[in-house]
Design an enzyme around this catalytic site. Structure first.
Site, PDB file in Angstrom:
ATOM      1  N   CYS A  53      41.993  22.101  31.339  1.00  0.00           N
ATOM      2  CA  CYS A  53      41.946  23.526  31.723  1.00  0.00           C
ATOM      3  C   CYS A  53      42.984  24.276  30.887  1.00  0.00           C
ATOM      4  O   CYS A  53      44.150  23.883  30.829  1.00  0.00           O
ATOM      5  CB  CYS A  53      42.248  23.685  33.212  1.00  0.00           C
ATOM      6  N   CYS A  56      45.949  25.618  33.384  1.00  0.00           N
ATOM      7  CA  CYS A  56      46.806  24.783  34.244  1.00  0.00           C
ATOM      8  C   CYS A  56      48.214  24.648  33.638  1.00  0.00           C
ATOM      9  O   CYS A  56      48.396  24.712  32.418  1.00  0.00           O
ATOM     10  CB  CYS A  56      46.171  23.394  34.418  1.00  0.00           C
ATOM     11  N   HIS A 115      44.938  24.482  40.488  1.00  0.00           N
ATOM     12  CA  HIS A 115      43.640  24.850  39.908  1.00  0.00           C
ATOM     13  C   HIS A 115      42.577  25.120  40.982  1.00  0.00           C
ATOM     14  O   HIS A 115      41.616  25.855  40.739  1.00  0.00           O
ATOM     15  CB  HIS A 115      43.185  23.690  39.009  1.00  0.00           C
ATOM     16  N   ASN A 153      37.908  38.811  37.654  1.00  0.00           N
ATOM     17  CA  ASN A 153      36.483  38.598  37.519  1.00  0.00           C
ATOM     18  C   ASN A 153      36.254  37.157  37.943  1.00  0.00           C
ATOM     19  O   ASN A 153      36.644  36.243  37.231  1.00  0.00           O
ATOM     20  CB  ASN A 153      36.108  38.799  36.043  1.00  0.00           C
ATOM     21  N   SER A 161      34.996  32.584  32.686  1.00  0.00           N
ATOM     22  CA  SER A 161      34.906  31.372  31.864  1.00  0.00           C
ATOM     23  C   SER A 161      35.722  30.211  32.426  1.00  0.00           C
ATOM     24  O   SER A 161      35.577  29.085  31.965  1.00  0.00           O
ATOM     25  CB  SER A 161      35.384  31.686  30.444  1.00  0.00           C
ATOM     26  N   HIS A 164      40.030  28.265  37.139  1.00  0.00           N
ATOM     27  CA  HIS A 164      41.438  28.308  37.568  1.00  0.00           C
ATOM     28  C   HIS A 164      41.714  29.721  38.101  1.00  0.00           C
ATOM     29  O   HIS A 164      41.427  30.705  37.425  1.00  0.00           O
ATOM     30  CB  HIS A 164      42.367  28.002  36.380  1.00  0.00           C
ATOM     31  N   HIS A 166      42.703  33.130  38.530  1.00  0.00           N
ATOM     32  CA  HIS A 166      43.428  34.024  37.624  1.00  0.00           C
ATOM     33  C   HIS A 166      42.791  35.402  37.602  1.00  0.00           C
ATOM     34  O   HIS A 166      41.639  35.577  37.991  1.00  0.00           O
ATOM     35  CB  HIS A 166      43.425  33.454  36.197  1.00  0.00           C
ATOM     36  N   GLN A 168      43.198  39.404  35.263  1.00  0.00           N
ATOM     37  CA  GLN A 168      43.560  39.924  33.946  1.00  0.00           C
ATOM     38  C   GLN A 168      44.196  41.300  34.091  1.00  0.00           C
ATOM     39  O   GLN A 168      44.054  41.957  35.128  1.00  0.00           O
ATOM     40  CB  GLN A 168      42.316  40.039  33.074  1.00  0.00           C
TER      41      GLN A 168
HETATM   42  P1  H2U Z   1      37.918  35.185  32.124  1.00  0.00           P
HETATM   43  O1  H2U Z   1      37.003  34.066  32.094  1.00  0.00           O
HETATM   44  O2  H2U Z   1      38.077  35.836  33.467  1.00  0.00           O
HETATM   45  O3  H2U Z   1      37.620  36.153  31.045  1.00  0.00           O
HETATM   46  O4  H2U Z   1      39.426  34.658  31.884  1.00  0.00           O
HETATM   47  C1  H2U Z   1      39.829  33.853  30.889  1.00  0.00           C
HETATM   48  C2  H2U Z   1      40.647  34.666  29.934  1.00  0.00           C
HETATM   49  O5  H2U Z   1      41.624  33.823  29.392  1.00  0.00           O
HETATM   50  C3  H2U Z   1      39.794  35.187  28.784  1.00  0.00           C
HETATM   51  O6  H2U Z   1      39.952  36.586  28.672  1.00  0.00           O
HETATM   52  C4  H2U Z   1      41.695  34.009  28.013  1.00  0.00           C
HETATM   53  C5  H2U Z   1      40.316  34.462  27.575  1.00  0.00           C
HETATM   54  O7  H2U Z   1      40.379  35.294  26.451  1.00  0.00           O
HETATM   55  N1  H2U Z   1      42.114  32.766  27.397  1.00  0.00           N
HETATM   56  C6  H2U Z   1      43.237  32.750  26.602  1.00  0.00           C
HETATM   57  O8  H2U Z   1      43.870  33.774  26.394  1.00  0.00           O
HETATM   58  N2  H2U Z   1      43.645  31.569  26.048  1.00  0.00           N
HETATM   59  C7  H2U Z   1      42.996  30.392  26.212  1.00  0.00           C
HETATM   60  O9  H2U Z   1      43.426  29.386  25.705  1.00  0.00           O
HETATM   61  C8  H2U Z   1      41.763  30.321  27.023  1.00  0.00           C
HETATM   62  C9  H2U Z   1      41.313  31.585  27.668  1.00  0.00           C
END
Ligand code: H2U
Length: 347
Positions: A53, A56, A115, A153, A161, A164, A166, A168
């Site tokens: 992940c 994590c 997680h 989201n 995506s 975990h 989280h 933004q």
């Molecule tokens: P979302 O799936 O809610 O978009 O969240 C994951 C976010 O985490 C996504 O915007 C960021 C992605 O760009 N991310 C990183 O900044 N670094 C990573 O190594 C994986 C995901």
């Protein structure tokens, strides 16, 4: 004639005073059979730590950067940021090809080291830590940007995506379109009525809490708004006039943790699943204007309609004309209110 009209039975349109849009409500359609698409349900339990992940504690992200072994909410700059601070200035006022460069920042907020724990499953003190981190972020980013959008989201069905827990944060130099409209319409109401639109609305809702209120405590109320477009959309409102999250007292932060947990537990219990949603905070913009017309609030937009696997599509008429819903906001509030206050996984 009005004598025969019943909002629970007959098609009607409701006005959203925050957006200026109408929603078409068609209650009689809620009984129609469904032979369309169903979504795969997500696994109900995840391990507390997942080796690959990206979010994590202690793990490598896509860029090769390693997360610290964090114990409380952890914030990092999004490695694929939608907005960047160093974007060069540019603007073009051509009426048909208007364009301007936008500066900003994008960050990711990991709610917890675990997680497997989504918002409704986190202990209250940990939800309060998330709220305190949101406040830290507002304090920092509001020194440089007019708008700071905190959001989550949640769920693969929503395009998230990573499971975990989280959220933004996207901060921007300008007010985004929806926020600019909300700012203008609240201001118009304040000028015309001399009162705060959302506080006025909340006080009207509290005179008939059996209609659309879902959960409440001494400081906060969560309700399905009269004008909700998504089936189980909710608004979380403070009972007093608060324009920005930085104004919250310790007691109000703790009460906010409670209302978020109460609401999201009921969401999960509705279809016995980790309920997907897009959630976010709207507060007064960070500029020099007067903001008396604002009330801080959160909005939850869950995409589910009938079960963990049947989602509401905003297509067809919704794309071409205006949002439409079948189940009424009052029916949705009633269904959410009936849910147990104990999360289905721990019942
Ligand atoms: P979302 O799936 O809610 O978009 O969240 C994951 C976010 O985490 C996504 O915007 C960021 C992605 O760009 N991310 C990183 O900044 N670094 C990573 O190594 C994986 C995901």
């Amino acid at each position: 004639m009005t004598d025969n009209f019943a909002a629970a039975d007959h098609p009607h349109r409701r006005y959203n005073p925050l957006t200026g849009d109408y929603v078409l409500v068609s209650p009689h359609r809620a009984k129609r059979p469904w032979q369309g698409q169903t979504e795969p349900t997500e696994a109900t339990s995840a391990p507390a730590y997942v080796e690959d992940c990206f979010l994590c504690p202690g793990n490598l992200r896509v860029t090769g950067e390693r997360n610290p072994v964090y114990q409380r909410p952890f914030v990092f700059t999004n490695d694929f940021a939608a907005l960047k601070a160093d974007t060069p200035e540019y603007h073009n006022d051509d009426p048909l090809f208007k364009l301007h460069a936008e500066q900003g920042e994008s960050r990711v907020v990991c709610y917890s080291a675990d997680h497997s724990l989504t918002l409704p499953e986190l202990p209250l003190p940990q939800i309060k830590l998330v709220i305190e981190e949101w406040i830290n972020q507002y304090r920092d980013l509001s020194t440089r940007y007019q708008w700071v959008q905190i959001f989550e989201n949640k769920g693969a069905i929503n395009g998230c995506s990573n499971p975990h827990p989280h959220g933004q944060i996207w901060a921007s130099a300008n007010l985004p379109s929806l926020v600019a409209t909300k700012d203008r319409l609240q201001k118009d109401y304040f000028i015309e009525q001399g009162k705060v639109l959302l506080l006025d609305y909340l006080n009207r809702e509290l005179t008939q809490p059996e209609q659309r209120v879902v959960v409440h405590n001494p400081h906060w109320v969560a309700l399905v708004p009269f004008w909700a477009a998504w089936p189980y959309e909710t608004l979380v409102l403070p009972r007093r006039h608060i324009t920005q999250m930085t104004e919250l007292t310790e007691e109000e932060k703790a009460a906010l943790a409670d209302i978020l947990k109460q609401l999201t537990i009921r969401y999960d219990n509705l279809f016995n699943c980790s309920f997907p949603y897009s959630m976010g905070w709207h507060c007064a913009p960070f500029n020099q204007n007067d903001h008396q017309h604002w009330l801080l609030h959160a909005i939850f937009y869950p995409p589910l309609l009938r079960s963990a696997s049947i989602k509401k599509f905003m297509v067809g008429y919704e794309m071409l004309c205006e949002s439409q819903r079948d189940i009424t906001p009052e029916q949705a509030a009633d269904l959410l209110r009936q849910q147990s206050a104990v999360h289905y996984k721990s019942a």
